[in-house]
Enzyme design. Structure first.
Site, PDB file in Angstrom:
ATOM      1  N   LYS A 105     -24.268 -10.306  -2.443  1.00 55.87           N
ATOM      2  CA  LYS A 105     -23.179 -10.010  -3.387  1.00 55.87           C
ATOM      3  C   LYS A 105     -23.613  -8.851  -4.272  1.00 55.87           C
ATOM      4  O   LYS A 105     -24.816  -8.646  -4.481  1.00 55.87           O
ATOM      5  CB  LYS A 105     -22.895 -11.230  -4.267  1.00 55.87           C
ATOM      6  CG  LYS A 105     -21.479 -11.282  -4.797  1.00 55.87           C
ATOM      7  CD  LYS A 105     -20.516 -11.760  -3.730  1.00 55.87           C
ATOM      8  CE  LYS A 105     -19.101 -11.861  -4.204  1.00 55.87           C
ATOM      9  NZ  LYS A 105     -18.265 -12.529  -3.177  1.00 55.87           N
TER      10      LYS A 105
ATOM     11  N   GLY B 266      -3.554 -18.927  -9.969  1.00 58.89           N
ATOM     12  CA  GLY B 266      -3.994 -17.578  -9.583  1.00 58.89           C
ATOM     13  C   GLY B 266      -2.951 -16.945  -8.681  1.00 58.89           C
ATOM     14  O   GLY B 266      -2.445 -17.585  -7.759  1.00 58.89           O
ATOM     15  N   TYR B 267      -2.607 -15.699  -8.970  1.00 59.19           N
ATOM     16  CA  TYR B 267      -1.571 -15.046  -8.151  1.00 59.19           C
ATOM     17  C   TYR B 267      -2.018 -13.649  -7.753  1.00 59.19           C
ATOM     18  O   TYR B 267      -1.257 -12.697  -7.752  1.00 59.19           O
ATOM     19  CB  TYR B 267      -0.229 -15.023  -8.892  1.00 59.19           C
ATOM     20  CG  TYR B 267       0.951 -15.164  -7.950  1.00 59.19           C
ATOM     21  CD1 TYR B 267       1.245 -16.387  -7.357  1.00 59.19           C
ATOM     22  CD2 TYR B 267       1.749 -14.073  -7.631  1.00 59.19           C
ATOM     23  CE1 TYR B 267       2.301 -16.525  -6.487  1.00 59.19           C
ATOM     24  CE2 TYR B 267       2.816 -14.204  -6.751  1.00 59.19           C
ATOM     25  CZ  TYR B 267       3.084 -15.432  -6.187  1.00 59.19           C
ATOM     26  OH  TYR B 267       4.137 -15.569  -5.311  1.00 59.19           O
ATOM     27  N   GLY B 268      -3.316 -13.526  -7.433  1.00 58.69           N
ATOM     28  CA  GLY B 268      -3.828 -12.258  -6.920  1.00 58.69           C
ATOM     29  C   GLY B 268      -3.759 -12.266  -5.411  1.00 58.69           C
ATOM     30  O   GLY B 268      -2.838 -12.856  -4.817  1.00 58.69           O
ATOM     31  N   ASN B 269      -4.736 -11.630  -4.784  1.00 57.95           N
ATOM     32  CA  ASN B 269      -4.741 -11.577  -3.316  1.00 57.95           C
ATOM     33  C   ASN B 269      -4.658 -12.981  -2.723  1.00 57.95           C
ATOM     34  O   ASN B 269      -3.818 -13.262  -1.862  1.00 57.95           O
ATOM     35  CB  ASN B 269      -6.024 -10.861  -2.846  1.00 57.95           C
ATOM     36  CG  ASN B 269      -6.214 -10.946  -1.350  1.00 57.95           C
ATOM     37  OD1 ASN B 269      -6.682 -11.947  -0.821  1.00 57.95           O
ATOM     38  ND2 ASN B 269      -5.822  -9.911  -0.640  1.00 57.95           N
TER      39      ASN B 269
ATOM     40  N   GLY C  63      -4.051 -16.155  -4.255  1.00 59.00           N
ATOM     41  CA  GLY C  63      -2.979 -17.046  -4.688  1.00 59.00           C
ATOM     42  C   GLY C  63      -1.610 -16.637  -4.171  1.00 59.00           C
ATOM     43  O   GLY C  63      -0.814 -17.488  -3.752  1.00 59.00           O
TER      44      GLY C  63
END
Ligand code: NAD
Length: 416
Positions: free
Chosen positions: A106, A218-221, A223
């Site tokens: 990472k 969560g509503y990014g990629n 969600g």
């Protein structure tokens, strides 16, 4: 006493529990508890106003016994070396649990991309790559996007690497746009992989998914694709979604296309017409069949775990549940699909991207999804069967499967 929420301490505690059950010898346990290598960089970048800003960056190669390290790069103001170490450890277990010939790594840079111009971001991305270039490559370590990094940033990085090396090597980075050798099906891959595991879990516990209710944090990629695919692939009714600004709820279900259009135009979930407001903490406690934390770490803790009512907890985010919460959930008969299994679809399609880059031959989305389904379904049942046979939680079982695979590779190499 308050919970220790240091992600690396949590990752080590999870490994310790698995090591005990596997009866790992103390040297192997000690070796797997720490990263094999980590790099710390000071990165000077010329900013638009003429001053030079010094950024701090990290790359951790946690373990590469099973293959080149693999893992994303985060740009975040609160980035710490311990977050990067924890995520690199989880990548090691994740690539092992889905049986990819890869290790775990990472990277991160402490910066606030929201306050940077495109030019500044490009100079930082290229400078970060100049720092890590000698340590990465298709046989060493393959980065990818993560929080606040995207296909554009990967494009600048791959270009910088190829300029430095004097040849094309697209497989050095995944999450590229299709024009530079990206894979079909990569953007929805993490959510799609999670959807396959929810399908398998629902079969096992006898939950019909058609019309079943679902809440997504969560509503990014992750969600937003989870909303789309839970509806389109599984026929579920998504009744609540949220982002960092708050959430919305409608017992009749939230239409994906119109919520997505609303978020695209306003930049946030709250304010969507035709739904009630709900806070992030209330969303987690809704009476739904499937709960998907798809945002950030430490959302389900000792404070709220006893109020979680879902039948399936599908952890698409990394580290959403603390060890204290795990103990509480274990007594509640909630079927947990642990994070590094549930969200392994992203790295699996990243691996497909590396394979396609090496072959210079590209697959269509149907083939990607078929192969992803097979990988995720096999991994899901390996973990489920381990949980049954050892009478442990799915999270511990996922560690048992993954840690055992990594330890075997380490032993074959004669390292420990
Ligand atoms: P993203 O940056 O695209 O989206 C993050 C979302 O979480 C945003 O909607 C944001 O508003 C929301 N959020 C942030 N803080 C919040 C809070 N306190 N409460 C509620 N919502 C909050 O990130 P992503 O790529 O969707 O990743 C989400 C999670 O999934 C992360 O834990 C990430 O590590 C994990 N993950 C992502 C991938 C991938 O392929 N993108 C793969 C594996 C795991």
């Amino acid at each position: 006493m308050s919970e220790n929420l240091n992600p690396f301490a949590i990752a080590q505690a999870q490994l310790d529990a698995a090591a005990e059950i596997l009866q790992l010898d103390p040297q192997m346990h000690a070796f797997l508890r720490e990263p094999m290598r980590e790099f710390h960089f000071s990165i000077p970048v010329h900013m638009d106003d003429g001053h030079v800003e010094i950024f701090k960056g990290f790359r951790v190669q946690y373990n590469d016994a099973r293959g080149p390290a693999k893992g994303g790069i985060r740009f975040h103001p609160d980035e710490t070396i311990d977050t990067v170490r924890a995520l690199a450890a989880w990548m090691t277990w994740k690539t092992a649990v889905v049986d990819l010939p890869l290790g775990g790594g990472k990277g991160g840079v402490i910066c606030n991309p929201r306050e940077m111009s495109q030019g500044e971001l490009e100079r930082l991305s290229r400078a970060f790559m100049r720092n890590i270039a000698r340590y990465v490559g298709i046989t060493q370590d393959v980065p990818a996007p993560d929080v606040n990094t995207n296909a554009q940033i990967m494009s600048w990085m791959v270009d910088e690497y190829e300029v430095l090396m004097g040849h094309r090597e697209p497989g050095v980075i995944t999450g590229k746009p299709m024009e530079l050798g990206g894979s079909a099906g990569r953007p929805p891959a993490t959510a799609m992989g999670g959807i396959f595991t929810i399908r398998e879990a629902a079969r096992l516990i006898g939950l019909p998914l058609e019309g079943a209710t679902c809440a997504i944090q969560g509503y990014g990629n992750v969600g937003s694709f989870a909303h789309k695919l839970a509806t389109e692939v599984l026929g579920m009714k998504v009744v609540a979604v949220s982002d960092e600004f708050g959430g919305i709820y409608n017992s009749q279900g939230l239409d994906y296309d119109s919520v997505f259009a609303h978020v695209k135009s306003t930049g946030r979930v709250p304010g969507y017409p035709g739904a009630e407001s709900v806070t992030n903490s209330d969303l987690l406690e809704l009476e739904v069949d499937v709960l998907i934390p798809g945002a950030i770490e430490n959302q389900i803790t000792g404070q709220n775990a006893d109020r979680i009512k879902a039948r399936i907890l599908a952890e698409l985010a990394n580290g959403p549940t603390t060890p204290e919460a795990d103990e509480i959930l274990a007594a509640k008969n909630i079927y947990i699909i642990p994070d590094f299994l549930c969200n392994a679809g992203g790295v699996t399609v990243s691996y497909f991207e590396m394979v396609q880059n090496a072959q210079q031959f590209y697959w269509d989305e149907g083939m990607i999804n078929d192969r992803l389904d097979r990988k995720m379904t096999t991994a899901f049942h390996a973990v489920h069967n381990m949980a049954q046979s050892k009478k442990v939680s799915n999270r511990v079982a996922a560690y048992l499967v993954a840690v055992d695979r990594v330890a075997r590779a380490v032993r074959w190499r004669g390292w420990v």
